[in-house]
Design a protein around this motif. Sequence first.
Motif, PDB file in Angstrom:
ATOM      1  N   ASP A 256       0.829  -1.205   0.000  1.00 12.46           N
ATOM      2  CA  ASP A 256       0.000   0.000   0.000  1.00 12.46           C
ATOM      3  C   ASP A 256       0.866   1.258   0.000  1.00 12.46           C
ATOM      4  OD1 ASP A 256      -2.370  -1.367  -0.064  1.00 12.46           O
ATOM      5  OD2 ASP A 256      -2.669  -1.340   2.120  1.00 12.46           O
ATOM      6  N   ASP A 257       1.936   1.234   0.776  1.00 10.75           N
ATOM      7  CA  ASP A 257       2.841   2.394   0.814  1.00 10.75           C
ATOM      8  C   ASP A 257       3.482   2.641  -0.543  1.00 10.75           C
ATOM      9  OD1 ASP A 257       2.256   2.772   3.467  1.00 10.75           O
ATOM     10  OD2 ASP A 257       4.039   1.698   4.199  1.00 10.75           O
ATOM     11  N   LEU A 258       3.920   1.565  -1.217  1.00 12.02           N
ATOM     12  CA  LEU A 258       4.528   1.709  -2.540  1.00 12.02           C
ATOM     13  C   LEU A 258       3.520   2.234  -3.551  1.00 12.02           C
ATOM     14  CD1 LEU A 258       6.707  -1.535  -2.732  1.00 12.02           C
ATOM     15  CD2 LEU A 258       7.534   0.810  -2.660  1.00 12.02           C
ATOM     16  N   ALA A 259       2.278   1.732  -3.463  1.00 11.07           N
ATOM     17  CA  ALA A 259       1.239   2.173  -4.398  1.00 11.07           C
ATOM     18  C   ALA A 259       0.939   3.652  -4.219  1.00 11.07           C
ATOM     19  CB  ALA A 259      -0.027   1.345  -4.199  1.00 11.07           C
ATOM     20  N   ARG A 260       0.889   4.101  -2.969  1.00  6.85           N
ATOM     21  CA  ARG A 260       0.617   5.519  -2.730  1.00  6.85           C
ATOM     22  C   ARG A 260       1.797   6.402  -3.144  1.00  6.85           C
ATOM     23  NH1 ARG A 260      -2.135   3.553   1.943  1.00  6.85           N
ATOM     24  NH2 ARG A 260      -0.190   3.633   3.138  1.00  6.85           N
ATOM     25  N   GLU A 261       3.001   5.905  -2.944  1.00  4.92           N
ATOM     26  CA  GLU A 261       4.193   6.697  -3.248  1.00  4.92           C
ATOM     27  C   GLU A 261       4.443   6.836  -4.740  1.00  4.92           C
ATOM     28  OE1 GLU A 261       9.019   6.767  -2.316  1.00  4.92           O
ATOM     29  OE2 GLU A 261       7.709   5.260  -1.370  1.00  4.92           O
ATOM     30  N   PHE A 262       4.288   5.720  -5.467  1.00  5.90           N
ATOM     31  CA  PHE A 262       4.671   5.725  -6.888  1.00  5.90           C
ATOM     32  C   PHE A 262       3.480   5.726  -7.843  1.00  5.90           C
ATOM     33  CE2 PHE A 262       8.285   3.666  -4.719  1.00  5.90           C
ATOM     34  CZ  PHE A 262       9.296   4.530  -5.107  1.00  5.90           C
ATOM     35  N   GLY A 263       2.319   5.325  -7.378  1.00  4.96           N
ATOM     36  CA  GLY A 263       1.138   5.332  -8.242  1.00  4.96           C
ATOM     37  C   GLY A 263       1.344   4.489  -9.489  1.00  4.96           C
ATOM     38  N   ASN A 264       0.899   5.016 -10.629  1.00  8.01           N
ATOM     39  CA  ASN A 264       0.995   4.278 -11.889  1.00  8.01           C
ATOM     40  C   ASN A 264       2.423   4.132 -12.407  1.00  8.01           C
ATOM     41  OD1 ASN A 264      -1.763   3.831 -12.042  1.00  8.01           O
ATOM     42  ND2 ASN A 264      -2.144   5.735 -13.157  1.00  8.01           N
ATOM     43  N   TYR A 265       3.357   4.859 -11.792  1.00  8.28           N
ATOM     44  CA  TYR A 265       4.753   4.700 -12.201  1.00  8.28           C
ATOM     45  C   TYR A 265       5.270   3.286 -11.904  1.00  8.28           C
ATOM     46  CZ  TYR A 265       5.013   9.737 -12.918  1.00  8.28           C
ATOM     47  OH  TYR A 265       4.804  11.017 -13.380  1.00  8.28           O
ATOM     48  N   LEU A 266       4.570   2.550 -11.075  1.00  9.44           N
ATOM     49  CA  LEU A 266       4.960   1.171 -10.785  1.00  9.44           C
ATOM     50  C   LEU A 266       4.910   0.285 -12.028  1.00  9.44           C
ATOM     51  CD1 LEU A 266       3.162   0.585  -7.361  1.00  9.44           C
ATOM     52  CD2 LEU A 266       5.629   0.664  -7.760  1.00  9.44           C
ATOM     53  N   PHE A 267       4.165   0.730 -13.040  1.00 11.01           N
ATOM     54  CA  PHE A 267       4.064  -0.060 -14.264  1.00 11.01           C
ATOM     55  C   PHE A 267       5.229   0.190 -15.228  1.00 11.01           C
ATOM     56  CE2 PHE A 267      -0.337   0.235 -12.789  1.00 11.01           C
ATOM     57  CZ  PHE A 267      -0.720  -1.095 -12.829  1.00 11.01           C
ATOM     58  N   LEU A 268       6.076   1.155 -14.922  1.00 12.91           N
ATOM     59  CA  LEU A 268       7.174   1.486 -15.840  1.00 12.91           C
ATOM     60  C   LEU A 268       8.104   0.300 -16.120  1.00 12.91           C
ATOM     61  CD1 LEU A 268       8.157   5.123 -14.755  1.00 12.91           C
ATOM     62  CD2 LEU A 268       7.003   4.396 -16.850  1.00 12.91           C
ATOM     63  N   PRO A 269       8.513  -0.476 -15.104  1.00 12.57           N
ATOM     64  CA  PRO A 269       9.379  -1.616 -15.427  1.00 12.57           C
ATOM     65  C   PRO A 269       8.748  -2.588 -16.418  1.00 12.57           C
ATOM     66  CG  PRO A 269       9.452  -1.176 -13.081  1.00 12.57           C
ATOM     67  CD  PRO A 269       8.358  -0.305 -13.637  1.00 12.57           C
ATOM     68  N   ALA A 270       7.426  -2.769 -16.325  1.00 10.69           N
ATOM     69  CA  ALA A 270       6.751  -3.677 -17.256  1.00 10.69           C
ATOM     70  C   ALA A 270       6.833  -3.176 -18.688  1.00 10.69           C
ATOM     71  CB  ALA A 270       5.295  -3.872 -16.850  1.00 10.69           C
ATOM     72  N   LEU A 271       6.855  -1.844 -18.868  1.00  6.94           N
ATOM     73  CA  LEU A 271       6.934  -1.274 -20.221  1.00  6.94           C
ATOM     74  C   LEU A 271       8.312  -1.460 -20.846  1.00  6.94           C
ATOM     75  CD1 LEU A 271       4.979   2.076 -19.683  1.00  6.94           C
ATOM     76  CD2 LEU A 271       4.147  -0.039 -20.713  1.00  6.94           C
ATOM     77  N   ILE A 272       9.313  -1.719 -20.015  1.00  6.58           N
ATOM     78  CA  ILE A 272      10.665  -1.928 -20.545  1.00  6.58           C
ATOM     79  C   ILE A 272      10.700  -3.135 -21.468  1.00  6.58           C
ATOM     80  CG2 ILE A 272      13.033  -2.548 -19.904  1.00  6.58           C
ATOM     81  CD1 ILE A 272      12.663  -0.897 -17.370  1.00  6.58           C
ATOM     82  N   VAL A 273       9.904  -4.144 -21.157  1.00  5.12           N
ATOM     83  CA  VAL A 273       9.957  -5.394 -21.920  1.00  5.12           C
ATOM     84  C   VAL A 273       9.530  -5.183 -23.376  1.00  5.12           C
ATOM     85  CG1 VAL A 273       9.158  -7.775 -22.039  1.00  5.12           C
ATOM     86  CG2 VAL A 273       9.571  -6.711 -19.816  1.00  5.12           C
TER      87      VAL A 273
END
Length: 316
Positions: free
Chosen positions: A82-99
Amino acid sequence: MITLDWLYWLAGPFFAVWAILSLRDQRYGNAAFWGLLAGSFFFGSDLSDFANGVLVLALVAIAGFGGLKRSEPETTSLEQRDDLAREFGNYLFLPALIVPITAVAGTLLYNYTPLFPVDLFEERRETLILYGVGVVIALVAAVVWLRPPALAPAEEGRRLIDSIGWAAILPQMLASLGAVFALAGVGEIIGGAAQSVIPDGSVFLTVLVFALGMALFTMIMGNAFAAFPVMAAAIGIPLLIEAYDGDPAVIGAVGMLAGFCGTLLTPMAANFNIVPAVLLELKDKNAVIRQQVGTAIPLWICNVAIIYVGAFLLWN
């Protein structure tokens, strides 16, 4: 030269780690299944056809007798997520876009610029190999950025793969089935039956049967790539291309799209239709398929029209 075997050797350790972690948790069925799959990736190219066949039968036996169980390994706590989701929001999906970016951009750079050495990758395997490279880059980037516990990537991967279960390897199995059908002459048998029923010179009816066969065989096999060799040998090549002089590009490309319409309608395409329902914990395992019927049928009709118009009326 980097070949497809390198990609197998890259994937093998992931399954091996999941097998070891499952063994540690006394999930012996999971450990055996993922361990055998790891062995296939490591040594499959060196094993005989008989040995590979025995390995596949062992996988089927483990899955068939309910040896695979879902796991809930501890990685990060709910509060941490929950803390990571609040801190980074949709930016958490950036690593997935690297592929996908690595796979697409790398393929374009390799084929159309001098940035890569000639013959660095096996011919026609560049995208797959670069896809694997993208996975590694994304994994490293996510670990460096988010700094999870050491075993979190492996444990989260195991949780996900155990949730999917045997369906994770269904596409490979079904694609192999298509190759077996093609080598066994199923396409020629179907083609003979179709030619005995379809009136000579009936181009539209032949297109209709071809597109319907692509959809139905895809529903049976769960994969349009498995259905294509059969229907191409049965109708696509001997009738639509050779007998009626249709445009091969349109017939091949849109014929595959007709097959993909079948993908939307079958539980055999488990990676597309059943796995999402399981991961989303839907009560109805066929909920995804039910939502796709209204898209699949009109799209299939459009594909029939495109093949007929594009491959014959405009081509000739």
